[in-house]
Design an enzyme around this catalytic site. Sequence first.
Site, PDB file in Angstrom:
ATOM      1  N   SER A  48       0.760  -0.846   0.066  1.00 33.28           N
ATOM      2  CA  SER A  48      -0.078   0.249  -0.032  1.00 33.28           C
ATOM      3  C   SER A  48       1.083   1.631  -0.344  1.00 33.28           C
ATOM      4  O   SER A  48       0.852   2.011  -0.612  1.00 33.28           O
ATOM      5  CB  SER A  48      -1.266   0.015   1.304  1.00 33.28           C
TER       6      SER A  48
ATOM      7  N   VAL B  34      13.322  -9.766   2.084  1.00 34.13           N
ATOM      8  CA  VAL B  34      15.003  -8.615   2.884  1.00 34.13           C
ATOM      9  C   VAL B  34      15.270  -9.777   3.848  1.00 34.13           C
ATOM     10  O   VAL B  34      16.394  -9.119   3.797  1.00 34.13           O
ATOM     11  CB  VAL B  34      14.284  -7.368   3.326  1.00 34.13           C
TER      12      VAL B  34
ATOM     13  N   ALA C 255      10.087  -0.005   2.933  1.00 30.68           N
ATOM     14  CA  ALA C 255       8.569   0.272   3.093  1.00 30.68           C
ATOM     15  C   ALA C 255       8.654  -1.185   3.059  1.00 30.68           C
ATOM     16  O   ALA C 255       7.299  -1.297   3.837  1.00 30.68           O
ATOM     17  CB  ALA C 255       8.021   0.796   2.774  1.00 30.68           C
TER      18      ALA C 255
ATOM     19  N   SER D  17       8.413   3.838   9.417  1.00 28.15           N
ATOM     20  CA  SER D  17       7.812   3.056  10.860  1.00 28.15           C
ATOM     21  C   SER D  17       6.071   3.508  11.007  1.00 28.15           C
ATOM     22  O   SER D  17       5.509   3.749  10.045  1.00 28.15           O
ATOM     23  CB  SER D  17       8.673   3.972  11.917  1.00 28.15           C
TER      24      SER D  17
ATOM     25  N   LYS E  87       2.854   3.028  16.600  1.00 27.59           N
ATOM     26  CA  LYS E  87       2.981   1.579  16.610  1.00 27.59           C
ATOM     27  C   LYS E  87       3.802   1.363  18.077  1.00 27.59           C
ATOM     28  O   LYS E  87       4.066   0.898  18.634  1.00 27.59           O
ATOM     29  CB  LYS E  87       2.324   0.427  16.947  1.00 27.59           C
TER      30      LYS E  87
ATOM     31  N   VAL F 237      -3.260   4.742   7.810  1.00 31.52           N
ATOM     32  CA  VAL F 237      -3.458   4.293   6.931  1.00 31.52           C
ATOM     33  C   VAL F 237      -5.091   4.671   5.600  1.00 31.52           C
ATOM     34  O   VAL F 237      -5.033   3.668   6.268  1.00 31.52           O
ATOM     35  CB  VAL F 237      -2.368   4.705   5.223  1.00 31.52           C
TER      36      VAL F 237
ATOM     37  N   SER G 132      -6.066   1.282   3.108  1.00 31.14           N
ATOM     38  CA  SER G 132      -4.152   0.165   3.280  1.00 31.14           C
ATOM     39  C   SER G 132      -4.885  -1.093   3.193  1.00 31.14           C
ATOM     40  O   SER G 132      -5.514  -1.335   3.521  1.00 31.14           O
ATOM     41  CB  SER G 132      -3.397  -0.097   3.926  1.00 31.14           C
TER      42      SER G 132
ATOM     43  N   VAL H 192      -9.118  -1.071   8.512  1.00 31.74           N
ATOM     44  CA  VAL H 192     -10.409  -0.861   9.205  1.00 31.74           C
ATOM     45  C   VAL H 192     -11.623  -0.219   7.894  1.00 31.74           C
ATOM     46  O   VAL H 192     -12.801  -0.628   7.607  1.00 31.74           O
ATOM     47  CB  VAL H 192     -10.420   0.234  10.310  1.00 31.74           C
TER      48      VAL H 192
END
Length: 641
Positions: free
Chosen positions: A309, A359, A380, A423, A426, A466, A469, A473
Site C-alpha cells: 500500500s 529482505v 517500506a 515506521s 505503534k 493510512v 491500505s 479498518v
Amino acid sequence: MRTRTIGLLNRRYLPRWAVLMLDIIICLISVGFTYLILEGTPLKFQTVWPFSLRTLFVLGTNAIFFYIFRTYSGIVRHSTFTDIFRVAAASFLTGITVVLFNTVYYLFEGEKIFLTTGVLLYMFFSFTLMLFLRIAVKEAYQYIRRMNIGKVKKRVLIVGMDNQTINLGRALTSESDQAFQLVGFITEDFTNKSLNVLGKPVFLTSITKDSIEFAFLLEKHRIDGVLMVRDSLSVAETNEIVEACLANKIQVFNMPSVENWNQQQNLQTQIKHIEIEDLLDRYPIEIDSAIIKNDLEDKTILVTGGAGSIGSEIVRQLALFNPRKIVVLDNAESPLYEMELYLGNTFPDLEFSTILADVRNIDRLEMIFAKFKFDLVFHAAAYKHVPLIEKNPYEAVGVNILGTVNLANLAVQHGIDKFVMISTDKAVNPTNVMGASKRAAEMYVQSLQEKIGTHTRFITTRFGNVLGSNGSVIPHFRKQIEAGGPVTVTHKDIIRYFMTIPEACQLVLQAGTMGKGGEIYVFDMGKPVRILDMAERMIKLSGFQPYKDIDIQFTGLRPGEKLYEELLSDTAQSLPTFHSKIMVSKIPAEDFYAVNEKIQAIIKATQQNSRMEVVLKIKELVPEFISQNSEFQHLDLQHQN
C-alpha cells in the site's frame, strides 16, 4: 411490472442469425403482400418460372445483399442512420438486380420471368417493413427504459449555486436516461437573488441538522437525496451537510468537479455515494516539489515493499520526479506483477525494474545492491498486522528487524547517500510485538548512524493508520456492511489517527529531503477518530440504520491492541521543521554495539522453538515494550524482576 421491465432492459441483444431470419421472414411477407395486391389487377404474373422458384430467387438475392451490407450486424434497439442506410441499400440493389436479370433473360429468351411492377412493390414493402421493425423495437425499448427509469429515479437537490453545480444540473436535465431527477438547487447564500436556474427552483435555506425549514423542504418535495460537488466544499461544510441529510434520512451523493469529469464514462457512473474518507478532518498537504525534485532527479532508487500500500504509492510519486531508475522490490508475486504492468502503462518513459526478493535473504540483497548502485533507499517492507504478528513473532523479527538490519548494513557498505525507513506510531511505547519490532528497527538505524565511518544518512518517518491500505479498518467495515453485517468493533472507546496514503507518502518524500541523519520525523495526523463513530457513520452513509438494519458488535481488544496510539513517547521532545505537518522527534540514539548485540540475541532466539524467548529478548532491547491483552504479559513481570 417493474421486475418485468428491468428484465427486458437487461436482456442481451438478439444474435445476428436471428436478426437475419427476421429480415428474411419480412421479405417473405412482402412477397405475399405484393402477390395479394397485384392478383386482383389486370396485371398478370409471368409463368416462365413457377411462383416458388421466383420467390426463392428474390429472397436469395436479398439475403446476399443482407450479407454484403451486414444489415444484421447492428443492435436493433440501438439502430442508427447507418443501419437504416444498409437496409435501404440492400433492398434497392435487390430490386435493381432482379430487374437487370429479368431484362437480360428477356433479351436472350424473349420472355420475362418477373413482373417489373411486382419487383418495385416488393422493394417498397420489404424496405418499409424492415424500417418499421427497427423503429418499433427502438421506440419500444426507449419507452420501457424511460418508464422503468422514471420509477426508480431519485429526486435530488444540488447543493450550492456556482458554475460547477449549474454545469452538473445542466448535465442532469439534458440527459433523460439519468437515474436522478433534478428537483432544484439549494443554497445558504441569501444574497443570491436567483429564483430559477435551468427551469428549476432555487431554495434559500440553511442546511443544518436542526433546521426545520430544511426538513420541511425535503418532505414537501419528496426529496430522496442531495448531490454535492465535493471538491468545492470544505471538510467542515461537507460534514455539516451530511449530518443534516442523515438526520433527515436522505442519501448524499458526490460528484467530481467539472474539470475532473471522465469524458469516456457516463455521467451517472461518476455520481457516487459520499464516502467516509471524504468526511475525515483532513486538509490539503503542500510539499516543496523543487526541493524534492532536486533530491530525486537522475537518481537510482530502491523501494522495498514496493508493491504494498505505502511502497506502491511511494513508487508512483517518485516516478513524477524524473529519477534515473526505480527498482521495486517485494516478495509478493502477484502484486509485484500488477505493479510492473501499471508502471509500464502509466509511465512508459520511466526506467524501472521489478525484483521478486525477500529482505531476509542477505545474499540476494547483496547481488541486487552490487548490480544497481543505488543512490537512495526507501524501506517500506514490513509486516504490519498487529494480531497476526502477535501470534507470529518469528516473522516480525525476520522481516521488520533482520530485514532492516540487512538493508541498513548494505546501504553503509555500498556508500548509499540516503536511507529512508517507514515506521509507525505503534513503535511508540509499544504494547505489541509488531510495534516493538519496528521500534527495534528504529533503534538500529539510529545507532548505526552514530557509528564511526557511517556516511549514509538514515532517516525514519513515523505515522499512523493510512486510509484504504491493505487490511485497514475502512475496507473491512465496507465489506461487512455489503454482507449485511454485523460490523465488528473491538472496543467502544478505541480511537485512531488517519491519513490518506498519498498524504503520507508526500510527507515521506518531503522528510527525506530534510534529514541530516539519525532523525525520526513524526507527521501531524490531524484529529483522532473514534472507530465506533466511524462505523456508525459508514452504515448511515450506506442507507442503513445502525443497530437496526445493521448491527454493531464489540469483540474486545485484540492481542497487543491499544485503545489509542501515540506519535511521541512520554519522554521524547519534538521540534518543528519548516513544514507545518512534519516534526522531528528528539529521541537520543543508543550505542551501536549495545543495540547490535541485543538484536543479534533476538535473531538467535528465533532459531529456538520458543516464542516467549524471542519476545523476552525484544523486551530487553525495547524496555518500554509492555504487552497488553497478550499472552506475553507475564514476561513484563519476569523482566522487571
